[in-house]
Design an enzyme around this catalytic site. Structure first.
Site, PDB file in Angstrom:
ATOM      1  CG  HIS A 399       8.821 -18.621  39.797  1.00  0.00           C
ATOM      2  ND1 HIS A 399       9.772 -18.131  40.658  1.00  0.00           N
ATOM      3  CD2 HIS A 399       8.884 -19.983  39.908  1.00  0.00           C
ATOM      4  CE1 HIS A 399      10.374 -19.138  41.270  1.00  0.00           C
ATOM      5  NE2 HIS A 399       9.859 -20.273  40.824  1.00  0.00           N
ATOM      6  CB  CYS A 415      10.539 -23.203  39.089  1.00  0.00           C
ATOM      7  SG  CYS A 415       8.885 -23.898  39.227  1.00  0.00           S
TER       8      CYS A 415
END
Length: 455
Positions: A399, A415
């Protein structure tokens, strides 16, 4: 950045997203609705909105916890709507009895009509509210559930001229603007032919009418003779890269310049610039120092990787895939065995490492909020409008990141942090292909791109 999400029940995903779960009849389509959970919603609120019960929602969606749903989760709703044939005078139509939660917009989308067409078919205003028990006319053909039936183009005499048009099935990534340009007609003409508006999304499998080649040719501007081509001259040597060009260059540092200043001048990521030149992100530069500028695809960064992944370990030789090297803090997009773009990233740190293994992207969304951690432990976070999110294993994903720019150093809760620009490029490049701003989940027909994470 990890988001705490409970694992989805396998049966729920199989029912909602697998290709085998496609609607097979008008009765099925009329009886079920898909609701996307919004922030703060509870099962009881959703049940009340659709006139159903929490028990029904739990049973239909295989939910084990009545007190937990997550933002973006898709729930199948039993609408209880019924479709029945209109006796004798049906004339190609059937009646639908409106149930709680129905609207002209939902019904129009379900049966492949525009709101205006559905309103005209029933002699009501497009702005009119529907009420439970109200009867609406709907098309008899069950094929309208799976693909829209575009309004037939009518000539000045009022007669249909279908011979002048071809049928086109909407593919992932198609938009009205793109299709109009590809087929050489104006956007307004395309919308008029199919009874569409800019407010209506296209969906995969939708059938549109498009002009034949002959009509497209008519509206093209007359061809003009090509201007004379000047004699070819050898290109001058390039001593510095012009922003936007794809080749690398060498920059001589001027007094007072920083890595971010230079990166901005050439339109590149400052972390890529630092890594290519074996510098830290916060290095102080000296006037006269020479720096290599990474190209648009930044593949020069691969030269400095100490231990490149051996090709025998590649997970595929034919598909697109993404390698994440935790030791190098690098991600590389491949087409088979050929690298096409490299990124400097930030992965998990401390007791929140990034998961390792080979996975496939299973869910994508263009923007979402992320929250997690513990208030008591002082680790709680709530990040708004995180862009270009792609989950490849549970809540691990790629992301965009706006709260730090220290790429090349582990910084996340698991992440893979990227610049918003890099995350957008990867989001558009990977599958499943996104064709609106909603959640998109992979399935057999639209599988996710392979992702390999290793040290």
């Amino acid at each position: 950045m990890r988001r705490l999400i409970k694992p989805l029940v396998r049966g729920t995903l199989a029912f909602m997203f697998a290709g085998s779960a496609t609607i097979s009849s008008i009765r099925d389509a009329a009886a079920y609705e898909v609701h996307i959970v919004q922030p703060g919603e509870t099962l009881s609120e959703i049940a009340k909105q659709y006139g159903t019960t929490v028990a029904s929602l739990r049973q239909l969606n295989s939910l084990q916890d009545a007190n937990f749903v997550w933002y973006g989760q898709r729930l199948v709703i039993d609408q209880g709507g019924s479709v029945f044939a209109e006796p004798q005078r049906a004339g190609g139509y059937q009646l639908y009895r409106v149930k709680a939660g129905d609207s002209l917009t939902k019904l129009a989308r379900r049966y492949g009509f525009s709101v205006t067409q559905l309103a005209q078919l029933n002699g009501i205003s497009p702005l009119r509210w529907l009420y439970s028990g109200q009867q609406l006319r709907l098309p008899v053909s069950p094929t309208s559930v799976q693909a829209s039936r575009p309004a037939a183009p009518v000539s000045a005499t009022g007669r249909i001229n279908l011979e002048e048009f071809q049928r086109y099935t909407v593919q992932p990534g198609d938009t009205l603007t793109r299709l109009a340009k590809q087929h050489g007609i104006s956007l307004s003409r395309l919308m008029s032919i199919n009874g569409l508006s800019l407010a209506r999304w296209l969906y995969v499998g939708q059938v549109l009418l498009l002009p034949t080649e002959a009509e497209s040719t008519v509206i093209q501007p007359a061809q003009q003779p090509a201007p004379p081509v000047p004699a070819l001259q050898p290109a001058p040597p390039v001593s510095a890269m012009v922003p936007g060009q794809s080749h690398g260059a060498v920059h001589t540092v001027q007094t007072g310049q920083s890595l971010k200043d230079i990166a901005g001048q050439y339109g590149v990521n400052h972390a890529s610039l630092a890594k290519l030149n074996n510098l830290a992100n916060n290095s102080i530069l000296e006037a006269g120092q020479s720096l290599r500028i990474p190209s648009e695809n930044a593949l020069e960064l691969l030269e400095g990787m100490k231990h490149r992944l051996d090709q025998s370990r590649y997970p595929t030789s034919t598909e697109r895939w993404v390698e994440v090297d935790l030791s190098e803090q690098m991600a590389v997009a491949y087409e088979g065995a050929t690298p096409v773009k490299a990124f400097v990233v930030s992965t998990g740190v401390g007791n929140t490492p990034t998961v390792q293994g080979t996975f496939r992207i299973w869910a994508k969304i263009a923007m979402q909020d992320m929250r997690g951690g513990s208030r008591a432990a002082g680790t709680y976070y709530h990040l708004r409008d995180v862009k270009n999110v792609q989950y490849f294993h549970r809540s691990y994903g790629f992301h965009g990141t706006y709260w730090h720019d220290n790429y090349g150093t582990p910084m996340s809760r698991g992440c893979i942090n990227m610049t918003n620009e890099d995350a957008k490029w990867l989001f558009d490049w990977t599958s499943p292909a996104v064709y609106d701003d909603d959640w998109l989940f992979s399935n057999n027909a639209n599988p996710g791109t392979l992702v390999m994470v290793h040290e």
